[in-house]
Structures are given as structure tokens and as C-alpha cells.
Design a protein around this motif. Structure first.
Motif, PDB file in Angstrom:
ATOM      1  N   ALA A   1       0.853  -1.193   0.000  1.00  0.00           N
ATOM      2  CA  ALA A   1       0.000   0.000   0.000  1.00  0.00           C
ATOM      3  C   ALA A   1       0.892   1.247   0.000  1.00  0.00           C
ATOM      4  CB  ALA A   1      -0.916   0.007   1.213  1.00  0.00           C
ATOM      5  N   LEU A   2       0.308   2.360  -0.476  1.00  0.00           N
ATOM      6  CA  LEU A   2       1.000   3.659  -0.463  1.00  0.00           C
ATOM      7  C   LEU A   2       0.250   4.589   0.480  1.00  0.00           C
ATOM      8  CD1 LEU A   2       3.151   5.580  -1.673  1.00  0.00           C
ATOM      9  CD2 LEU A   2       1.411   6.262  -3.355  1.00  0.00           C
ATOM     10  N   ALA A   3       0.993   5.251   1.364  1.00  0.00           N
ATOM     11  CA  ALA A   3       0.389   6.206   2.295  1.00  0.00           C
ATOM     12  C   ALA A   3       1.288   7.432   2.407  1.00  0.00           C
ATOM     13  CB  ALA A   3       0.198   5.558   3.661  1.00  0.00           C
ATOM     14  N   ASN A   4       0.690   8.559   2.760  1.00  0.00           N
ATOM     15  CA  ASN A   4       1.489   9.773   3.001  1.00  0.00           C
ATOM     16  C   ASN A   4       0.924  10.505   4.216  1.00  0.00           C
ATOM     17  OD1 ASN A   4      -0.036  12.434   1.703  1.00  0.00           O
ATOM     18  ND2 ASN A   4      -0.744  10.489   0.854  1.00  0.00           N
ATOM     19  N   LEU A   5       1.804  11.275   4.853  1.00  0.00           N
ATOM     20  CA  LEU A   5       1.455  11.925   6.106  1.00  0.00           C
ATOM     21  C   LEU A   5       2.161  13.275   6.193  1.00  0.00           C
ATOM     22  CD1 LEU A   5       0.329  11.913   9.067  1.00  0.00           C
ATOM     23  CD2 LEU A   5       2.437  10.721   9.725  1.00  0.00           C
ATOM     24  N   GLY A   6       1.400  14.328   6.509  1.00  0.00           N
ATOM     25  CA  GLY A   6       1.971  15.661   6.718  1.00  0.00           C
ATOM     26  C   GLY A   6       1.604  16.156   8.113  1.00  0.00           C
ATOM     27  N   ILE A   7       2.596  16.711   8.838  1.00  0.00           N
ATOM     28  CA  ILE A   7       2.375  17.118  10.228  1.00  0.00           C
ATOM     29  C   ILE A   7       2.956  18.513  10.457  1.00  0.00           C
ATOM     30  CG2 ILE A   7       2.808  16.578  12.664  1.00  0.00           C
ATOM     31  CD1 ILE A   7       3.255  13.683  11.848  1.00  0.00           C
ATOM     32  N   ALA A   8       2.201  19.335  11.169  1.00  0.00           N
ATOM     33  CA  ALA A   8       2.704  20.612  11.704  1.00  0.00           C
ATOM     34  C   ALA A   8       2.532  20.533  13.219  1.00  0.00           C
ATOM     35  CB  ALA A   8       1.922  21.783  11.133  1.00  0.00           C
ATOM     36  N   SER A   9       3.649  20.668  13.957  1.00  0.00           N
ATOM     37  CA  SER A   9       3.579  20.511  15.415  1.00  0.00           C
ATOM     38  C   SER A   9       4.189  21.730  16.103  1.00  0.00           C
ATOM     39  CB  SER A   9       4.309  19.244  15.851  1.00  0.00           C
ATOM     40  OG  SER A   9       5.684  19.325  15.542  1.00  0.00           O
ATOM     41  N   LEU A  10       3.624  22.090  17.238  1.00  0.00           N
ATOM     42  CA  LEU A  10       4.085  23.225  18.020  1.00  0.00           C
ATOM     43  C   LEU A  10       4.377  22.758  19.440  1.00  0.00           C
ATOM     44  CD1 LEU A  10       4.446  26.365  18.378  1.00  0.00           C
ATOM     45  CD2 LEU A  10       2.067  26.376  19.182  1.00  0.00           C
ATOM     46  N   ASP A  11       5.577  23.112  19.921  1.00  0.00           N
ATOM     47  CA  ASP A  11       5.956  22.826  21.314  1.00  0.00           C
ATOM     48  C   ASP A  11       6.524  24.122  21.887  1.00  0.00           C
ATOM     49  OD1 ASP A  11       6.770  21.885  23.735  1.00  0.00           O
ATOM     50  OD2 ASP A  11       8.339  20.567  22.971  1.00  0.00           O
ATOM     51  N   TRP A  12       5.787  24.755  22.769  1.00  0.00           N
ATOM     52  CA  TRP A  12       6.150  26.079  23.271  1.00  0.00           C
ATOM     53  C   TRP A  12       6.127  26.093  24.796  1.00  0.00           C
ATOM     54  CZ3 TRP A  12       3.166  31.253  21.943  1.00  0.00           C
ATOM     55  CH2 TRP A  12       3.946  32.327  22.382  1.00  0.00           C
ATOM     56  N   GLU A  13       7.311  26.231  25.347  1.00  0.00           N
ATOM     57  CA  GLU A  13       7.422  26.364  26.812  1.00  0.00           C
ATOM     58  C   GLU A  13       7.128  27.825  27.150  1.00  0.00           C
ATOM     59  OE1 GLU A  13      11.025  26.042  29.923  1.00  0.00           O
ATOM     60  OE2 GLU A  13      10.713  24.218  28.725  1.00  0.00           O
TER      61      GLU A  13
ATOM     62  N   SER B   1       3.741  24.329  29.205  1.00  0.00           N
ATOM     63  CA  SER B   1       3.946  24.333  27.757  1.00  0.00           C
ATOM     64  C   SER B   1       2.621  24.261  27.025  1.00  0.00           C
ATOM     65  CB  SER B   1       4.817  23.144  27.327  1.00  0.00           C
ATOM     66  OG  SER B   1       6.052  23.149  27.999  1.00  0.00           O
ATOM     67  N   ILE B   2       2.595  24.848  25.852  1.00  0.00           N
ATOM     68  CA  ILE B   2       1.483  24.689  24.918  1.00  0.00           C
ATOM     69  C   ILE B   2       1.919  23.691  23.858  1.00  0.00           C
ATOM     70  CG2 ILE B   2       0.098  25.808  23.136  1.00  0.00           C
ATOM     71  CD1 ILE B   2       0.181  28.352  24.767  1.00  0.00           C
ATOM     72  N   GLU B   3       1.115  22.663  23.706  1.00  0.00           N
ATOM     73  CA  GLU B   3       1.385  21.637  22.689  1.00  0.00           C
ATOM     74  C   GLU B   3       0.263  21.681  21.658  1.00  0.00           C
ATOM     75  OE1 GLU B   3       4.091  19.914  22.841  1.00  0.00           O
ATOM     76  OE2 GLU B   3       4.714  20.311  24.914  1.00  0.00           O
ATOM     77  N   ALA B   4       0.615  21.669  20.420  1.00  0.00           N
ATOM     78  CA  ALA B   4      -0.389  21.696  19.348  1.00  0.00           C
ATOM     79  C   ALA B   4       0.151  20.959  18.136  1.00  0.00           C
ATOM     80  CB  ALA B   4      -0.748  23.129  18.972  1.00  0.00           C
ATOM     81  N   ALA B   5      -0.795  20.361  17.405  1.00  0.00           N
ATOM     82  CA  ALA B   5      -0.400  19.649  16.187  1.00  0.00           C
ATOM     83  C   ALA B   5      -1.591  19.597  15.236  1.00  0.00           C
ATOM     84  CB  ALA B   5       0.072  18.236  16.513  1.00  0.00           C
ATOM     85  N   ALA B   6      -1.291  19.603  13.964  1.00  0.00           N
ATOM     86  CA  ALA B   6      -2.298  19.398  12.904  1.00  0.00           C
ATOM     87  C   ALA B   6      -1.666  18.489  11.876  1.00  0.00           C
ATOM     88  CB  ALA B   6      -2.698  20.739  12.292  1.00  0.00           C
ATOM     89  N   TRP B   7      -2.422  17.524  11.434  1.00  0.00           N
ATOM     90  CA  TRP B   7      -1.842  16.593  10.479  1.00  0.00           C
ATOM     91  C   TRP B   7      -2.901  16.069   9.517  1.00  0.00           C
ATOM     92  CZ3 TRP B   7      -3.048  15.540  15.456  1.00  0.00           C
ATOM     93  CH2 TRP B   7      -3.800  14.389  15.745  1.00  0.00           C
TER      94      TRP B   7
END
Length: 462
Positions: free
Chosen positions: A109-121, A297-303
Motif C-alpha cells: 500500500a502507499l500512504a502519506n502523512l503531513g504534520i505541523a507541530s508546536l511545542d512552546w514552553e 507548555s502549549i502543545e499543538a499539532a495538525a496533520w
């Protein structure tokens, strides 16, 4: 008799009346010399570069609060064949979501993944501020070290400048001594021609003249070495560095105004440097205290994800695996604290407090040493002033004695031994007077340097 006169003439010509070349270069005044030191001294250039590095590091620390915002994308080709069960990934086991089926399936199978992550102390209870304070204290230490180096270099330059002036005066005295010896030889030749003096007097005077010339040669060599020392830190050609012969008289005329000034030891560059080191140690101590605090910390992610396997677990063609057909986001607020850091902080704080105590003791030691140096300089200045009051009496008596002896010698009333003795007394008195003036100038500058009044003393020379 004719042969004897020719012999005397030959002896006279073997010790000709020489005129040593006078220094015609314009003198370099002390203030101008120190300005050149500040511009061209290699040590100050090195210390200035160190300050620029510290300031750049401080700017780096100011950006420590910025968050980590990461973007990543991947496209993967492989099987999707999984079983249920827990495990630790250890960063080595690839992730294979879903894929738990009754039977094993090795289709690709073929798969793809894109992630934007934020780690802010966003808040760490003062740790950021403590980091900035420590970085600023390190800059202040290097700046204080630069000022201390500059001040010490001023003292070094002044010391060598005064030594150059002393040698210049010794050379002038030696020229006078040579001229007197030449005058004595000329007088002996004239008296010998008239039969009033024996030829042996010429030999004795000639030996004294030769000795005086050798002393001049050695003094001139030392003088040129001092010029080289000053050239190294000023960038000036060594032959152009000639001392200001009016400096000592200026200092003697204005010393009263300076000695009435009080000491400014608290702002002395040496004290300022050790104080900055103590403050830096306190900044390290404060950072140690703050670095083990809790962290918020503020943790955030979108994928987004896409796969060639559809919702019915069908393995479709690879081109259906491109693009995102599912997207998600996640936002959270995290609080973290390591309980065992309590013990770590306690141990490190104890070490840092001992380091701060050591730095404070060093500061107190320098204050005591500077105070002792100030007292010593004051004593030396008082002694040099008393010496200056007495030595002119010695010099005048020596000058009078030489003139009387020379007059008696020309009239045949004394011998060459007594004349040479009076000449040596005069030579020694002139050297003593020159040395006394130089020691006074040195003591005055030493007092100014130890009491942080150098700038005010230099202003008196304008």
C-alpha cells in the motif's frame, strides 16, 4: 721638547671633542601616547573581540523563549499487516496503524502523512529571565575585564614612558659629562704645552672620557629598547617616540591640586572586574534555582493522512494514496515537573553558593590589596617630595665644588685626582636629581592609578 708636544697633540686628537647628535624628533606627549595605546594595543583588540562574542551569545539566549514549530511530510510504500499487542517503540519500531486482520495480508500500500507541530514552553517561573540575566552578567564581566586591561595597559605605558624620560635625561647628563671630560683634556694639553702639567694627567683624563663614552653607548642601547617596548603597544615607529621633557616639571607644579583629591576605590577597574565576577556567580546561582522549576507548555499539532487502503480495507491502486483524505488537530496545555529535581537543585545550589562565597572573598581580597597599595603609594610620594626638597642642595654644592676644583686645577693648585673626584660628585648629583624627579613622577602616577584618579591627573596636564 718638540717631540713631547707632538705626543700631547696626538693624545688630544685621539680624544676629539665630539658632539653627540641631539634628538630632533618632536616629543610624543603622554596623553597622545595613551590615545595611541587605546587604538593600537594588540591586547585591547583581542579583548574587544571577546566582548563581541559575549554580546552575540547574549542575543542567542534572548531567543530561547521561541517555540519549536516543526513541519514534516513523508510518503511511504509498504505492507499493512499488524497484530494487536503492546510494546515499547524505543524509536526503532516503525508505526503500522490499523492492519489487524484475521489473516495475514502482505499486499503493498502507499500512504502519506503531513504534520505541523508546536511545542512552546510558555512559562517556566523565571528561568528565561535568569538565563538572560546570566548572559548579561557574562557580557559585563568581559567589559569589566576590558576596562581593567585598558587601565593596566595605561599603567604599563606610563611606567615605560617615565623610564624612557629617565633614560633621556641620563643621556643628556652623560653628554655633559663627556663634554666636561673633553674640556679637561683640552685644558691639560694647553697646560702641558706650557710646562705646568705632566702628560700623565692626559692619560687619566682620557681613561675617564672613554669610560663616559662607554656608559653613553650602554644608555643609548637601553633607551632604544624602551622605545621598542612602547612601539609595540602604540603602533608608532620606535624612533619617533621621544619623551616630553617638561612632564616632570608640570607634575611638580600641579601636584598640590592632585594630592588634595580623595581616592575612588569603589569604582576602580580592578574592583569593578572582581565585582562583576561575583555578580556573575550570583546570576549562575539564581539560574540554578530557577532551572528546576515546573514548566508550562502549549502543545499543538495538525496533520493530514492519505492511503491507498480505503475504509473497507480494500487495497486500491497506488495513485489513490496521494493527497490527504483525513485531517486532525490537537491542542493542549502541559505542566511538567520532575520530583527528583528537588534533590538535584539542593546539591547544585550548595555548590553555587560556595562559588559565590569564593568570588566575594576574592573581591574583598582585592579591596584590601588595593588599599594597601594606596597607602604604600602615598608613603612613597611623601618620601619622593622630601627627596626633591633636599637634592637641589646636593646638586648646587657639587656644581660649586667642581667649578672651584677646575679653577684650582687650571692654576696648578690641585691635581687631576681631586678634579676627577669633584667631577664624579657632580655627575652623581646630577643623576640623583634626575632620578629624584623621575621617582616623584612615578610615585604620583602610582598613587593616581591605585586610587582610580588617573584621568584627573592626566587632565591636569592639558
Amino acid at each position: 721638547m718638540k717631540g713631547f708636544k707632538e705626543l700631547l697633540l696626538g693624545v688630544m686628537l685621539s680624544f676629539p671633542i665630539v658632539s653627540y647628535a641631539q634628538i630632533t624628533e618632536k616629543p610624543v606627549h603622554l596623553l597622545n601616547l595613551l590615545q595611541q595605546v587605546h587604538l593600537h594595543a594588540p591586547q585591547l583588540k583581542t579583548d574587544s573581540a571577546a566582548i563581541l562574542i559575549r554580546r552575540a551569545e547574549a542575543n542567542e539566549v534572548k531567543s530561547a523563549w521561541l517555540p519549536d514549530l516543526k513541519l514534516s511530510y513523508q510518503a511511504d510504500l509498504g505492507t499493512n499487516n499488524n497484530v494487536a499487542g503492546p510494546y515499547f517503540g524505543f524509536g526503532m519500531v516503525p508505526s503500522d496503524s490499523r492492519g489487524v486482520r484475521t489473516n495475514s495480508n502482505s499486499n503493498t500500500a502507499l500512504a502519506n502523512l503531513g504534520i505541523a507541530s508546536l511545542d512552546w514552553e510558555v512559562y517556566n517561573f523565571g528561568a528565561y529571565h535568569a538565563q538572560n540575566q546570566l548572559a548579561a552578567s557574562r557580557v559585563r564581566v568581559d567589559e569589566a575585564y576590558f576596562q581593567q586591561s585598558k587601565y593596566q595597559l595605561d599603567g604599563f605605558a606610563i611606567s615605560h614612558y617615565l623610564q624612557l624620560l629617565r633614560l633621556y635625561e641620563f643621556l643628556s647628563i652623560q653628554k655633559q659629562n663627556i663634554a666636561r671630560n673633553q674640556q679637561i683634556i683640552h685644558t691639560i694639553v694647553v697646560l702641558a704645552r706650557s710646562g705646568l702639567r705632566a702628560g700623565i694627567d692626559t692619560s687619566i683624563a682620557g681613561a675617564e672620557l672613554s669610560k663616559a663614552k662607554l656608559v653613553y653607548i650602554e644608555l643609548d642601547n637601553v633607551y632604544k629598547n624602551e622605545q621598542q617596548n612602547l612601539a609595540l603597544i602604540t603602533g608608532l615607529p620606535s624612533q619617533n617616540i621621544q619623551p616630553d621633557t617638561t612632564l616632570e616639571n608640570q607634575l611638580m607644579g600641579k601636584s598640590f591640586y592632585f594630592t588634595s583629591l580623595g581616592a575612588d576605590s569603589s569604582n576602580h577597574p580592578l574592583i569593578a572586574y572582581y565585582r562583576s565576577r561575583y555578580q556573575q556567580s550570583q546570576a549562575v546561582e539564581q539560574l540554578t534555582r530557577k532551572s528546576y522549576n515546573p514548566k508550562i507548555s502549549i502543545e499543538a499539532a495538525a496533520w493530514g493522512r492519505g492511503s491507498s487502503i480505503d475504509a473497507h480495507d480494500q487495497f486500491n491502486s497506488f495513485n489513490t494514496g496521494w493527497g490527504f483524505n483525513r485531517s486532525n488537530y490537537l491542542v493542549g496545555l502541559a505542566l511538567s515537573y520532575n520530583l527528583t529535581d528537588l534533590k538535584r537543585r539542593q546539591l547544585k545550589l550548595k555548590t553555587r553558593k560556595l562559588a559565590s562565597s569564593y568570588a566575594l572573598k576574592q573581591l574583598d581580597e582585592q579591596k584590601a590589596s588595593l588599599s594597601a597599595s594606596s597607602n604604600e603609594a602615598s608613603t612613597e610620594l611623601t618620601t619622593s617630595m622630601s627627596r626633591l626638597d633636599e637634592i637641589p642642595v646636593q646638586l648646587k654644592a657639587a656644581q660649586d665644588a667642581y667649578r672651584q676644583k677646575f679653577s684650582l686645577y687650571k692654576n696648578g693648585l690641585t691635581d687631576i685626582i681631586e678634579l676627577d673626584a669633584s667631577l664624579n660628585v657632580l655627575y652623581r648629583a646630577e643623576n640623583d636629581y634626575s632620578r629624584a624627579k623621575n621617582q616623584f613622577a612615578f610615585a604620583l602616577f602610582q598613587k593616581a592609578i591605585t586610587e582610580n584618579q588617573l584621568a584627573k591627573l592626566l587632565n591636569l596636564l592639558n
